[in-house]
Design a protein around this motif. Sequence first.
Motif, short mmCIF file in Angstrom:
data_model
loop_
_atom_site.label_atom_id
_atom_site.label_comp_id
_atom_site.label_asym_id
_atom_site.label_seq_id
_atom_site.Cartn_x
_atom_site.Cartn_y
_atom_site.Cartn_z
N VAL A 80 0.83 -1.20 0.00
CA VAL A 80 0.00 0.00 0.00
C VAL A 80 0.87 1.25 0.00
N ALA A 81 1.92 1.26 0.81
CA ALA A 81 2.81 2.42 0.87
C ALA A 81 3.50 2.66 -0.47
N ILE A 82 3.98 1.59 -1.09
CA ILE A 82 4.64 1.72 -2.39
C ILE A 82 3.67 2.26 -3.43
N THR A 83 2.45 1.73 -3.44
CA THR A 83 1.43 2.18 -4.39
C THR A 83 1.11 3.65 -4.21
N LEU A 126 -5.71 20.90 -11.48
CA LEU A 126 -6.06 20.97 -10.06
C LEU A 126 -6.65 19.65 -9.58
N VAL A 127 -7.43 18.98 -10.43
CA VAL A 127 -7.99 17.68 -10.07
C VAL A 127 -6.86 16.66 -9.89
N LEU A 128 -5.90 16.67 -10.81
CA LEU A 128 -4.78 15.74 -10.71
C LEU A 128 -3.92 16.04 -9.48
N ILE A 129 -3.68 17.32 -9.22
CA ILE A 129 -2.91 17.70 -8.03
C ILE A 129 -3.65 17.28 -6.77
N GLY A 130 -4.97 17.44 -6.78
CA GLY A 130 -5.76 17.01 -5.64
C GLY A 130 -5.66 15.52 -5.40
N ALA A 131 -5.72 14.75 -6.48
CA ALA A 131 -5.60 13.29 -6.35
C ALA A 131 -4.22 12.90 -5.86
N GLY A 132 -3.19 13.60 -6.37
CA GLY A 132 -1.83 13.33 -5.89
C GLY A 132 -1.66 13.71 -4.44
N THR A 133 -2.31 14.81 -4.04
CA THR A 133 -2.26 15.24 -2.64
C THR A 133 -2.90 14.19 -1.73
N LEU A 134 -3.98 13.57 -2.20
CA LEU A 134 -4.66 12.53 -1.42
C LEU A 134 -3.71 11.38 -1.10
N LEU A 135 -2.83 11.04 -2.05
CA LEU A 135 -1.91 9.92 -1.86
C LEU A 135 -0.58 10.33 -1.25
N SER A 136 -0.29 11.64 -1.25
CA SER A 136 1.05 12.10 -0.87
C SER A 136 1.45 11.69 0.53
N ASN A 137 0.52 11.68 1.47
CA ASN A 137 0.85 11.29 2.84
C ASN A 137 -0.02 10.14 3.32
N ALA A 138 -0.63 9.42 2.38
CA ALA A 138 -1.42 8.24 2.75
C ALA A 138 -0.53 7.11 3.24
N THR A 139 0.78 7.29 3.11
CA THR A 139 1.74 6.30 3.61
C THR A 139 1.95 6.41 5.12
N ALA A 167 11.30 7.53 -1.86
CA ALA A 167 10.40 6.99 -0.83
C ALA A 167 9.91 5.60 -1.23
N GLY A 168 9.48 5.47 -2.48
CA GLY A 168 9.00 4.17 -2.96
C GLY A 168 10.09 3.12 -2.91
N ALA A 169 11.33 3.51 -3.24
CA ALA A 169 12.44 2.57 -3.18
C ALA A 169 12.69 2.11 -1.74
#
Length: 453
Positions: A319-322, A344-357, A420-422
């Motif tokens: 999940v963290a890698i994804t 802005l939609v794409l940035i918002g989606a990226g923001t959602l995942l940015s700290n989901a780890t 981070a993914g690595a």
Amino acid sequence: MGLHTAGTAVPGTSPATPAAVSRRYAWLVFGLSFGLLLSDYMSRQVLNAVFPLLKAEWLLSDTQLGSLSGIVALMVGVLTVPLSLLADRWGRVRSLVIAAMVWSLATLGCAMAASYGQMFLGRFMVGVGEAAYGSVGIAVVLSVFPISLRATLSGAFIAGGAFGSVLGVSIGGAVAQHLGWRWAFGVMGIFGMALAVIYGIVVTEKRLGTVSGGGRGASGVRPDGCPSDERAAIRTLLPRLFSSVSVVCAYIGSGLQMFIAMALLGWMPSFLNRYYDMPPGKAGLVAGVFALITGIGMIGGGMVADRLSRRDGARKWTVAITCSLGSLALLTAGFQLPSGPLPLVLIGAGTLLSNATAGPATAMVANLTPAAIAATAMATLTLANSLLGLAPGPAVTGVLADRIGLLGALQMVPLVAIAAGAAFAIGKLNYEKDLRRLGLLPDVAPTTPELPS
């Protein structure tokens, strides 16, 4: 209204003297503690809403603006562990009230600052005041609730940071637009001082049933719930904080993803102001939505990781890698496209995942460290997050912005997700081996919740 008892706030330690309080009082303690948490993050993030105004009035560089944000996170990271230990020995409630007064008075000092140097000193003191609030505040809350509510209460505190950031940026931007940037700091400082006074009157060590000071109480336990004779044993376990490849990878991966999230949080108002021609008030409100999205992602990432890893703990790493790679792809695409709704939609989606780890990383650290030093492990993770993410994220982005422009800097920020993914991938490869070597298998049980930091 019945009474209920609670164990110690520190997971994995021996039970402390149980505190018998009414359910109503317990929720009052939670409400006031949560309110101070909001004040904490509002005082921290209000600066980001007034970046454009400070830049124009004092002719500051983006590097200077970034340092005003980064110094708070740096002090939080450096002082979290020692101040948390001091609070356990001296009295948690007393420490919380003093801390809230310090960051509130420092925020009022920022309102009166006449130069960059004075503002930097004010922000430095904000960081000193806020350093240990997260760890000590949740300890107070958990001490008056049943252990079965630990995960829920901890999750609420994680979300509270995002909510406070939203309020700080949005309210700060609106106040600054109508009354000036000094009033934005002033409102936050006054709010924090008022809450600190109320907290000190309503919440007391005596009513919580805790023992202050460094020695034993009547029950023979220290304030942190550990018997005094456990000190030596705990000292021998401290090297385990860094004794496996996978736990170090969890620290690094979490901190690097935090770099991305904090860079976005710190510079989103300025990005919207410069590239979408939004006035500071509107930019602050929209940036507040992005901060809220970050908080939702943190909670959602933890929930997904727990659900998918019920039978295989290693799936937390997946999940963290994804999330790392997903934030890389979405944010890179969003900042590369011309200004418009789709980016802005794409940035918002990226923001959602940015700290989901954050949730998965916290669970992995808990799995890989002894329960007797769980609190210290969480403090170590907090330190890694601060030194790798919270402090350098806004500051490094500011340095890059001075050289290649803010848009160019934000296009570079998502690349940190590669590292981070690595780190998470290396951690996953070593996870089971490290668990077996440390004697910590099996690492999952469907009915056993993991306590987030």
